[in-house]
Design an enzyme around this catalytic site. Structure first.
Site: not given
Length: 463
Positions: A244, A318
């Site tokens: 990120k 996820r």
């Protein structure tokens, strides 16, 4: 756990009256007020705007009563917990609500008051004494205190910096909660985790040994419907090798907000003794960067046996939830609920204040939506849109963790998770934000529970 700021005042003998009024009620109040109070009010600029507070002195100059505004009736839907704004505006001491309120408004005022007492003071000086409130007549004080304590636990966990809230710390918090209420808990880590939960292991394996991945499993209750809560516990998310940018990494201590939310909800359930058989599963990891980090292009085999092509290591939530959902489905359960700070797409769609949720059960969706309105925990239903299933099927593996194109990111993430549930009709998923970017009444800037109060209200109807 007992924080005086999160409980009601027990001694009502010296409590001063707090009047809760909209602009339409001011004329009646001034008509019944004494000359000193009336003169004070007339000299003020008080208009009963939402949360506006006026402390009214007596003849001796000391506070004698106060008014807090609800705002114009046609604009009240824009504001939550207006009464709670008075807590910081009033002088310390005991207060009581002197205005008859409808049950919903009464409970909102009571809960908001307690939530407004929350302070994250672990790294700061002790807060100054606050005004306290006598529980309004007719409200279930113990239940409201339990809700406030659960929300405070969620906020504390999210607000704690990742340096002191790694996977082991999150596991310790869950174990402590289990011990407080006589629940069973276990933590799966090391070889057992690597063998049984390969996606959780893959996401967390780049972290140092003292921040190694683990799965937390808490069980409580012996009768009632079986409810399994699954919370995303990514204690810090660098994005992995798909690193990120710095601006996006600044709030990643909150990426375990789903885990914090289900632990806060579990606390509410256990403290109030709901007739449920509760299970809480939390995959706790740190998505770090090192030579052992999982890579874009890797194909991983999940606990369920489905293969997943990793097209972005920053779509790790996820993955860890998938293994936990597979475990949840291996035991008999009436309901599985996952909560996760999962996608930026959800924030683009509904902003930070609304918690989108997915369920295939229309009746439960209606129950949840009504509960959210009732307890002022706003939700918005999103669709498990079956035509998008092909977007998560890459061809080279069973599933793609990060479909290209950028469309419907929250929906495709929810569809991905649903693939790991044995009975999709029993599954509900929340894509929460877990953070208040700006302070508001009863909602300080920082960690926030979302969806938990609505779920608690809905589950109370099942028990």
């Amino acid at each position: 756990m007992s924080n005086p700021a999160l409980t009601f005042e027990k001694d009502a003998s010296d409590a001063l009256p707090l009047h809760v009024l909209g602009p339409e009620g001011l004329a009646d109040w001034t008509e019944g007020a004494g000359p000193v109070a009336r003169a004070w009010f007339e000299a003020s600029s008080f208009k009963a705007g939402a949360g506006q507070t006026l402390v009214v002195p007596g003849a001796d100059g000391r506070p004698e009563q106060a008014i807090v505004g609800l705002g114009p009736e046609d604009r009240r839907a824009q504001h939550r917990f207006s009464v709670a704004a008075a807590r910081d505006a009033l002088p310390a001491g005991a207060w009581r609500i002197a205005t008859p309120l409808e049950p919903g408004a009464r409970d909102e005022a009571a809960l908001g008051w307690l939530l407004a007492g929350y302070r994250f003071d672990r790294y700061a000086a002790a807060p100054a004494p606050q005004a306290t409130l006598v529980a309004p007549d007719g409200c279930d004080a113990a239940r409201i205190e339990a809700i406030a304590a659960g929300e405070a636990l969620t906020r504390d966990l999210i607000n704690t910096p990742a340096w002191e809230m790694g996977p082991a710390d999150l596991a310790a918090a869950a174990t402590d909660l289990a011990a407080e209420f006589g629940a069973d808990s276990r933590v799966i880590e090391g070889p057992a985790l690597a063998e049984g939960f390969p996606l959780i292991q893959a996401v967390g394996q780049a972290a140092p040994e003292d921040r190694a991945p683990r799965l937390i499993d808490l069980n409580w209750g012996e009768t009632g419907p079986r409810v399994t809560l699954v919370g995303k516990g990514v204690c810090f998310d660098t994005g992995g090798l798909n690193l990120k940018p710095g601006a996006s990494m600044g709030l990643m201590k909150k990426d375990m907000g789903g885990a914090a939310a289900v632990l806060g909800l579990a606390r509410m359930i256990m403290a109030t003794g709901l007739n449920l058989r509760l299970r809480v599963l939390i995959p706790a990891v740190e998505n770090a960067v090192s030579g052992s980090a999982f890579r874009p292009g890797d194909i991983l085999t999940s606990r369920k046996g489905l293969t997943v092509e990793v097209n972005n290591t920053d779509a790790e939530g996820r993955l860890v939830l998938a293994d936990a959902l597979a475990l949840a489905s291996e035991s008999e359960t009436d309901m599985i609920v996952s909560m996760a700070t999962l996608t930026g797409a959800a924030r683009v769609a509904v902003g930070p204040d609304l918690a989108p949720f997915y369920t295939g059960e229309d009746r439960f969706a209606e129950t949840l939506a009504a509960a959210g309105d009732k307890v002022r925990d706003p939700l918005w239903r999103m669709p498990f849109w079956a035509p998008y299933e092909t977007m998560i099927e890459p061809g080279i593996a069973d599933l793609d963790n990060a479909p290209k194109g950028g469309f419907a990111g929250s929906i495709t993430a929810a569809l991905f998770l649903r693939r790991f549930v044995a009975r999709p009709e029993t599954y509900t998923h929340f894509d929460i934000y877990g953070w208040n970017p700006n302070a508001a009444p009863a909602r300080p800037k920082g960690g926030a529970g979302q969806g938990a109060r609505a779920l608690f209200d809905a589950l109370s109807g099942l028990s």
